[in-house]
Design a protein around this motif. Structure first.
Motif, short mmCIF file in Angstrom:
data_model
loop_
_atom_site.label_atom_id
_atom_site.label_comp_id
_atom_site.label_asym_id
_atom_site.label_seq_id
_atom_site.Cartn_x
_atom_site.Cartn_y
_atom_site.Cartn_z
N ASN A 83 14.31 22.41 9.44
CA ASN A 83 15.26 21.90 10.44
C ASN A 83 15.86 20.56 10.00
O ASN A 83 17.00 20.24 10.38
CB ASN A 83 14.57 21.75 11.79
N THR A 84 15.11 19.78 9.22
CA THR A 84 15.65 18.53 8.69
C THR A 84 16.79 18.82 7.72
O THR A 84 17.85 18.18 7.78
CB THR A 84 14.55 17.72 8.01
N SER A 86 18.63 21.51 7.67
CA SER A 86 19.73 22.04 8.47
C SER A 86 20.47 20.93 9.20
O SER A 86 21.71 20.93 9.29
CB SER A 86 19.17 23.06 9.46
N THR A 87 19.73 19.96 9.72
CA THR A 87 20.34 18.86 10.48
C THR A 87 21.16 17.95 9.56
O THR A 87 22.25 17.48 9.94
CB THR A 87 19.25 18.04 11.19
N PHE A 90 24.35 19.70 9.04
CA PHE A 90 25.13 19.64 10.27
C PHE A 90 25.79 18.27 10.43
O PHE A 90 26.99 18.18 10.75
CB PHE A 90 24.22 19.93 11.47
N CYS A 91 25.01 17.20 10.20
CA CYS A 91 25.55 15.84 10.36
C CYS A 91 26.66 15.57 9.33
O CYS A 91 27.68 14.93 9.64
CB CYS A 91 24.44 14.81 10.19
N ALA A 107 19.83 12.67 15.28
CA ALA A 107 19.40 13.68 14.33
C ALA A 107 17.93 14.05 14.56
O ALA A 107 17.54 15.22 14.52
CB ALA A 107 19.61 13.20 12.90
N ARG A 110 17.50 16.29 17.50
CA ARG A 110 17.89 17.66 17.17
C ARG A 110 16.79 18.37 16.38
O ARG A 110 16.48 19.54 16.64
CB ARG A 110 19.18 17.62 16.34
N ILE A 111 16.19 17.66 15.43
CA ILE A 111 15.10 18.25 14.65
C ILE A 111 13.92 18.58 15.55
O ILE A 111 13.32 19.65 15.46
CB ILE A 111 14.67 17.29 13.53
N ASP A 114 14.66 21.79 17.74
CA ASP A 114 14.58 23.05 17.01
C ASP A 114 13.15 23.35 16.55
O ASP A 114 12.71 24.50 16.54
CB ASP A 114 15.52 23.02 15.80
#
Length: 322
Positions: A83-84, A86-87, A90-91, A107, A110-111, A114
């Motif tokens: 997820n890190t 992916s984040t 995303f950022c 961020a 968000r991590i 998820d």
């Protein structure tokens, strides 16, 4: 991953800059591992999990995740790492295409969100130590602790006077795979009478278990034993004998012949946990290994200790979660 360095490798000449730090060209390793923004997220993970995470490469990150002993925390750690990544992507896209700057705290939220979803969906169990419980709580994940063990004594019981008891079992190394069946006959004094094992070629486990029971009935019929107690560790076998389930189609004719024999006998069939059926289990395994059909008039040496425990009335123990 369409980072600037990968786009360049495809022949596109572009000016590159990392949108997260504005001080380096955008390369995959820099963006996900070494950028100031990414480094702060990996430092946060190191702090949360209290580990020395090596974020020099993606391989080293997941290698460190796999070294954790607690199953649930290990899965949470792997989910957090994924997820890190992916984040970060995303950022980067939000900054480059939308002009939206996402802060480190946003961020991290968000991590956590998820990772919480993945952690609460996991079936892995946690250990009850404080450190692991605090890690799970930081992600709002419920700890799935192992339940206390229930210990059940399993004791082999002899038949009544005048009855013969046979324990049977079947095994298959695969589904289907090489298979075998076996059985052991004893009287009301717990005295050994005979035993058999058979190799049954390539079959599944239920075929092997059912074939062993049918063969035991044939042996009893041929020897004129009119009172037979059959004991098995398969509940499906009980359903077949009681008419609740159908036998394997390839044994339909054998089942019809077996029922004809049973009509001339008094018989009973019951279930025993596998822990109390060790003799039959080892006989079935011998059939697979030996690839032969064997009958023993004396006790086979490889079941002697289990037979002795049965004869002395010593229990085996079944462990399971409550």
């Amino acid at each position: 991953m369409p980072t600037d360095d990968n786009i360049r490798k495809r022949g596109c000449a572009i000016v590159s800059i990392c949108n997260m730090c504005n001080s380096h060209s955008e390369e995959e390793d820099h963006l996900f591992l070494h950028c100031r923004f990414a480094s702060k997220l990996w430092d946060w993970i190191k702090h949360v999990f209290s580990i020395n995470l090596n974020n020099s490469s993606l391989q080293s990150i997941f290698y460190d995740c796999a070294k954790m002993h607690n199953k649930q925390v290990k899965e949470v750690h792997i989910a957090c790492a994924i997820n890190t990544l992916s984040t970060i992507w995303f950022c980067r896209n939000q900054k480059r295409f939308e002009g939206i700057l996402i802060t480190i705290s946003q961020a991290i939220r968000r991590i956590k969100r998820d990772t919480s979803l993945a952690g609460n969906s996991s079936s892995a169990s946690a250990s009850p130590n404080v450190e692991d419980l605090l890690i799970l709580r930081s992600f709002n994940i419920n700890a799935k602790l192992n339940l206390a063990l229930r210990i059940t004594e399993v004791t082999w019981l002899p038949p009544e006077r005048g009855w013969i008891k046979v324990n049977t079992d079947g095994a298959a190394h695969g589904s289907p795979g090489h298979s075998g069946g076996g059985g052991i006959f004893r009287d009301h004094n717990r005295v050994y009478i005979t035993a058999f094992s058979k190799y049954l070629s390539i079959q599944n486990a239920i075929y092997a278990e059912f074939h062993a029971a049918l063969h035991a009935v044939t042996i009893a019929y041929n020897r004129g034993w009119k009172h037979l107690w059959i004991e098995v560790d398969s509940s499906m076998l009980l359903d077949i004998f009681s008419g609740k389930s159908n036998p394997p189609w390839s044994l339909q004719n054998d089942w019809i012949k077996c029922k004809e024999k049973l009509h001339t006998m008094n018989y009973n069939i019951t279930h025993i946990f596998r822990e109390g059926n060790n003799c039959a289990d080892k006989l079935a395994s011998f059939g697979i290994v030996s690839r032969t059909h064997t009958v023993w008039n004396a006790i086979p040496s490889f079941i002697f200790s289990d037979y002795t425990m049965n004869r002395l009335g010593m229990p085996n123990y079944r462990f399971r979660n409550m």
